[in-house]
Design a protein around this motif. Structure first.
Motif, mmCIF file in Angstrom:
data_model
loop_
_atom_site.group_PDB
_atom_site.id
_atom_site.type_symbol
_atom_site.label_atom_id
_atom_site.label_comp_id
_atom_site.label_asym_id
_atom_site.label_seq_id
_atom_site.Cartn_x
_atom_site.Cartn_y
_atom_site.Cartn_z
ATOM 1 N N ALA A 33 62.053 12.103 28.479
ATOM 2 C CA ALA A 33 61.293 12.597 29.632
ATOM 3 C C ALA A 33 60.249 13.642 29.241
ATOM 4 N N CYS A 34 60.345 14.170 28.026
ATOM 5 C CA CYS A 34 59.538 15.343 27.660
ATOM 6 C C CYS A 34 58.145 14.945 27.152
ATOM 7 N N ASP A 35 57.112 15.427 27.828
ATOM 8 C CA ASP A 35 55.741 15.112 27.411
ATOM 9 C C ASP A 35 55.370 15.795 26.098
ATOM 10 N N ASP B 171 56.756 16.138 16.084
ATOM 11 C CA ASP B 171 57.526 17.088 15.281
ATOM 12 C C ASP B 171 58.385 18.026 16.143
ATOM 13 N N TYR B 172 58.037 18.141 17.415
ATOM 14 C CA TYR B 172 58.746 19.069 18.324
ATOM 15 C C TYR B 172 60.244 18.765 18.343
ATOM 16 N N LEU B 173 61.046 19.802 18.218
ATOM 17 C CA LEU B 173 62.501 19.607 18.143
ATOM 18 C C LEU B 173 63.075 18.998 19.422
ATOM 19 N N ALA C 50 56.963 25.734 21.489
ATOM 20 C CA ALA C 50 56.131 24.567 21.825
ATOM 21 C C ALA C 50 56.426 24.056 23.236
ATOM 22 N N CYS C 51 57.533 24.464 23.816
ATOM 23 C CA CYS C 51 57.903 23.988 25.159
ATOM 24 C C CYS C 51 56.932 24.535 26.198
ATOM 25 N N HIS C 52 56.418 23.662 27.033
ATOM 26 C CA HIS C 52 55.460 24.065 28.070
ATOM 27 C C HIS C 52 56.132 24.281 29.419
ATOM 28 N N THR C 53 57.454 24.290 29.427
ATOM 29 C CA THR C 53 58.213 24.546 30.651
ATOM 30 C C THR C 53 57.841 23.559 31.770
ATOM 31 N N HIS C 54 57.700 22.297 31.404
ATOM 32 C CA HIS C 54 57.374 21.270 32.401
ATOM 33 C C HIS C 54 58.570 20.880 33.260
ATOM 34 N N VAL C 55 59.757 21.172 32.755
ATOM 35 C CA VAL C 55 61.012 20.985 33.493
ATOM 36 C C VAL C 55 61.435 19.510 33.659
ATOM 37 N N SER C 56 60.679 18.576 33.107
ATOM 38 C CA SER C 56 61.088 17.167 33.236
ATOM 39 C C SER C 56 62.489 16.953 32.665
ATOM 40 N N CYS C 57 62.789 17.627 31.568
ATOM 41 C CA CYS C 57 64.102 17.464 30.937
ATOM 42 C C CYS C 57 65.208 17.860 31.908
ATOM 43 N N THR C 58 65.018 18.992 32.552
ATOM 44 C CA THR C 58 66.028 19.521 33.470
ATOM 45 C C THR C 58 66.157 18.626 34.701
HETATM 46 S S1 SF4 Z 1 60.785 22.088 29.778
HETATM 47 FE FE1 SF4 Z 1 61.822 20.336 28.859
HETATM 48 S S2 SF4 Z 1 60.515 18.563 29.291
HETATM 49 FE FE2 SF4 Z 1 59.311 20.404 29.599
HETATM 50 S S3 SF4 Z 1 58.234 20.790 27.668
HETATM 51 FE FE3 SF4 Z 1 60.114 21.996 27.647
HETATM 52 S S4 SF4 Z 1 61.599 20.667 26.636
HETATM 53 FE FE4 SF4 Z 1 59.923 19.332 27.268
#
Ligand code: SF4
Ligand code: SF4
Ligand code: FES
Length: 238
Positions: free
Chosen positions: A155-157, A164-166, A201-209
């Motif tokens: 789900a993570c963009d 390379d992003y963990l 590197a996380c953009h806090t898009h929250v798709s993962c959650t």
């Molecule tokens: S919040 Fe989750 S989905 Fe969003 S960029 Fe970070 S790891 Fe990826």
């Protein structure tokens, strides 16, 4: 409700294409039931992965109508009101065949994030006593039920943009260990997640959650790692 589901299933390897199947609807039918029906009744060459069927093993994740999900606990009624289903492999992982992806890079990243417990005691040591209501224990418990399904990773963009992003699962695992009072590799682990491909590197898009079937919040875990890395850097530990 129609008595037949119209299902488009991805067939690969590359270039691949969707193949259409008609599957009879059934009460309490899951997406995994649909895929299993296709493989057992309509086309035995269909490749897919599952093991437990009860939401424990994490092996059955696929993309269902464009959204990554665990398929053994996803009911058809929830996602295919119009009787149409499109089932594809998880995004962000190399496809092997049909619905099966190669999970190696996903788990290699757990290793890169130092996602293994490293203790400092022996079997002669007393049991560790960790207060159940301590903040660290609550943080560790909040992320510990991860089943390694790869749904968040798919789900993570940021994973899509930067291979390379963990990724959310490995970083969530690292956070549960950073907050585990018994673990003896905190600094090493913070160093592992502090680089360009790590928590920053996380953009806090929250798709993962939003997508995690175990209601874990990797976003919160990654935010915790960012704070812990900053604090360790200010205190000269990194
Ligand atoms: S919040 Fe989750 S989905 Fe969003 S960029 Fe970070 S790891 Fe990826
Ligand atoms: S954090 Fe959730 S979505 Fe990600 S691998 Fe673990 S259980 Fe699956
Ligand atoms: S088959 Fe094990 S989680 Fe779905």
């Amino acid at each position: 409700m129609s008595s037949t589901l119209h299902v488009r299933v991805w067939r690969g390897p590359q270039p691949g294409a969707f193949q259409r199947f008609d599957v009879p609807r059934a009460p309490s039918q899951t997406i995994l039931d649909v895929v299993t029906y296709i493989q057992r009744v309509l086309d035995p060459t269909l490749a897919y992965r599952f093991a437990c069927r009860v939401g424990m093993c994490g092996s059955c994740a696929m993309t269902v109508n464009g959204v990554p999900r665990w398929t053994c606990r996803t009911h058809v009624d929830k996602v295919a009101q119009a009787g149409e289903l499109e089932i594809a492999p998880l995004r962000n992982l190399p496809p092997i065949r049909d619905l099966v992806v190669d999970m190696r890079e996903f788990f290699d990243k757990w290793t890169r994030a130092e996602g293994r417990f490293k203790g400092a005691t022996t079997k002669q040591s007393d049991f560790a006593r960790v207060a159940p209501d301590s903040e660290k224990r609550r943080d560790a418990d909040a992320g510990i039920e991860c089943i390694g399904c790869g749904v968040c990773y798919s789900a993570c963009d940021v994973v899509a943009w930067n291979s390379d992003y963990l990724g959310p699962a490995a970083l969530n695992r690292a956070w549960t260990l950073v907050q585990d009072e018994r673990d003896a590799a905190r600094v090493e682990r913070l160093q592992a997640v502090a680089g360009d491909a790590g928590c920053h590197a996380c953009h806090t898009h929250v798709s993962c959650t939003e997508r995690c079937p175990k209601n874990i919040s990797p976003t919160a875990s990654i935010a915790g790692l960012k704070r812990a890395v900053l604090k360790a850097a200010l205190e000269g530990e990194l």
